[in-house]
Write a protein that holds these residues in place. Structure first.
Motif, short mmCIF file in Angstrom:
data_model
loop_
_atom_site.label_atom_id
_atom_site.label_comp_id
_atom_site.label_asym_id
_atom_site.label_seq_id
_atom_site.Cartn_x
_atom_site.Cartn_y
_atom_site.Cartn_z
N THR A 1 5.59 5.52 -53.94
CA THR A 1 5.90 4.26 -54.59
C THR A 1 5.47 3.09 -53.70
O THR A 1 5.16 3.28 -52.52
CB THR A 1 7.41 4.14 -54.85
N GLU A 2 5.47 1.91 -54.27
CA GLU A 2 5.17 0.70 -53.49
C GLU A 2 6.18 0.57 -52.35
O GLU A 2 5.83 0.20 -51.23
CB GLU A 2 5.22 -0.54 -54.40
N THR A 3 7.43 0.90 -52.61
CA THR A 3 8.47 0.86 -51.57
C THR A 3 8.14 1.83 -50.44
O THR A 3 8.29 1.49 -49.26
CB THR A 3 9.85 1.19 -52.18
N ASP A 4 7.66 3.03 -50.77
CA ASP A 4 7.26 4.01 -49.75
C ASP A 4 6.15 3.45 -48.88
O ASP A 4 6.17 3.59 -47.65
CB ASP A 4 6.77 5.32 -50.39
N GLU B 1 -4.11 -2.47 -46.24
CA GLU B 1 -3.21 -2.22 -47.37
C GLU B 1 -3.95 -1.95 -48.67
O GLU B 1 -3.57 -1.06 -49.44
CB GLU B 1 -2.23 -3.39 -47.55
N LEU C 1 5.30 0.25 -48.34
CA LEU C 1 5.78 -0.86 -47.51
C LEU C 1 6.68 -0.37 -46.38
O LEU C 1 6.59 -0.87 -45.25
CB LEU C 1 6.51 -1.89 -48.38
N ARG C 2 7.54 0.60 -46.66
CA ARG C 2 8.42 1.15 -45.63
C ARG C 2 7.59 1.82 -44.54
O ARG C 2 7.85 1.64 -43.35
CB ARG C 2 9.39 2.16 -46.24
N GLY C 3 6.57 2.57 -44.94
CA GLY C 3 5.71 3.21 -43.95
C GLY C 3 5.00 2.20 -43.06
O GLY C 3 4.95 2.36 -41.84
N ARG C 4 4.46 1.17 -43.67
CA ARG C 4 3.75 0.15 -42.90
C ARG C 4 4.71 -0.55 -41.93
O ARG C 4 4.33 -0.90 -40.81
CB ARG C 4 3.07 -0.85 -43.82
N ALA C 5 5.96 -0.76 -42.35
CA ALA C 5 6.94 -1.43 -41.49
C ALA C 5 7.36 -0.56 -40.30
O ALA C 5 7.64 -1.08 -39.22
CB ALA C 5 8.17 -1.82 -42.30
N HIS C 6 7.38 0.75 -40.49
CA HIS C 6 7.83 1.66 -39.43
C HIS C 6 6.71 2.16 -38.52
O HIS C 6 6.98 2.67 -37.43
CB HIS C 6 8.56 2.86 -40.04
N TRP D 1 3.76 8.52 -36.49
CA TRP D 1 3.93 7.08 -36.59
C TRP D 1 4.52 6.45 -35.35
O TRP D 1 4.35 5.26 -35.13
CB TRP D 1 4.82 6.75 -37.78
#
Length: 172
Positions: free
Chosen positions: A128-131, A106, A133-138, A78
């Protein structure tokens, strides 16, 4: 010339599917941490062991390249620094580095992750949805220069080998 193919992208981008294709086409060794994490540890991120596993896989990849064996490294990578370090390490062995970037929107990502979980839960990890979103942000998307085959960044103080040994503790 011996080649190391580096798969780059988010979960659900199709990296492992493409990695399998490349390995078959080139008779290459395929190194995919997900193939090892569940059998060895039963989860994706047990106490930082993924970094340790990736470090040994990177070490093995470079050993294989030295012996003239093509390798497909399926880590996702990443960050630009990870990709720059691997590029430098491969090229220091007089081997060819090929980054294979697979972007994913997405909606497609979520659909693929859900499908993978529904059809192959024993071979994958829940996300999870959080996983997501966190991946996309990083995730640091490769820029034009990187996609054109040029290093994304110069070496940090101490050099890329030292940086890699710090990033992947078992690399050195």
């Amino acid at each position: 010339m011996t080649t190391l193919f580096l798969m780059v992208g988010l979960p659900g981008a199709g990296k492992t599917t493409r990695a399998r294709q490349l390995a078959g086409e080139h008779g290459a060794l395929r190194l995919t941490p997900d193939d090892w994490m569940l059998p060895l540890f039963g989860e994706a991120e047990p106490d930082g062991k993924r970094d340790v596993l990736e470090g040994r896989m990177l070490w093995l990849a470079l050993e294989a390249v030295k012996l003239g064996t093509d390798v497909v490294v399926d880590f996702g990578c990443w960050s630009r620094d990870e990709r720059s370090a691997i590029r430098w390490l491969v090229e220091a062995e007089d081997a060819c580095f090929r980054m294979i970037y697979l972007p994913v929107d997405e909606e497609t990502q979520r659909a693929r992750i859900a499908h993978r979980w529904a059809t192959a839960a024993r071979e994958t990890f829940p996300m999870t949805e959080t996983d997501i979103l966190r991946g996309r942000a990083h995730f640091e998307e490769p820029d034009t220069a990187e996609l054109a085959g040029r290093a994304a960044a110069g070496p940090p103080s101490g050099g890329w080998r030292e940086w890699a040994a710090d990033r992947w503790p078992s690399f050195a």
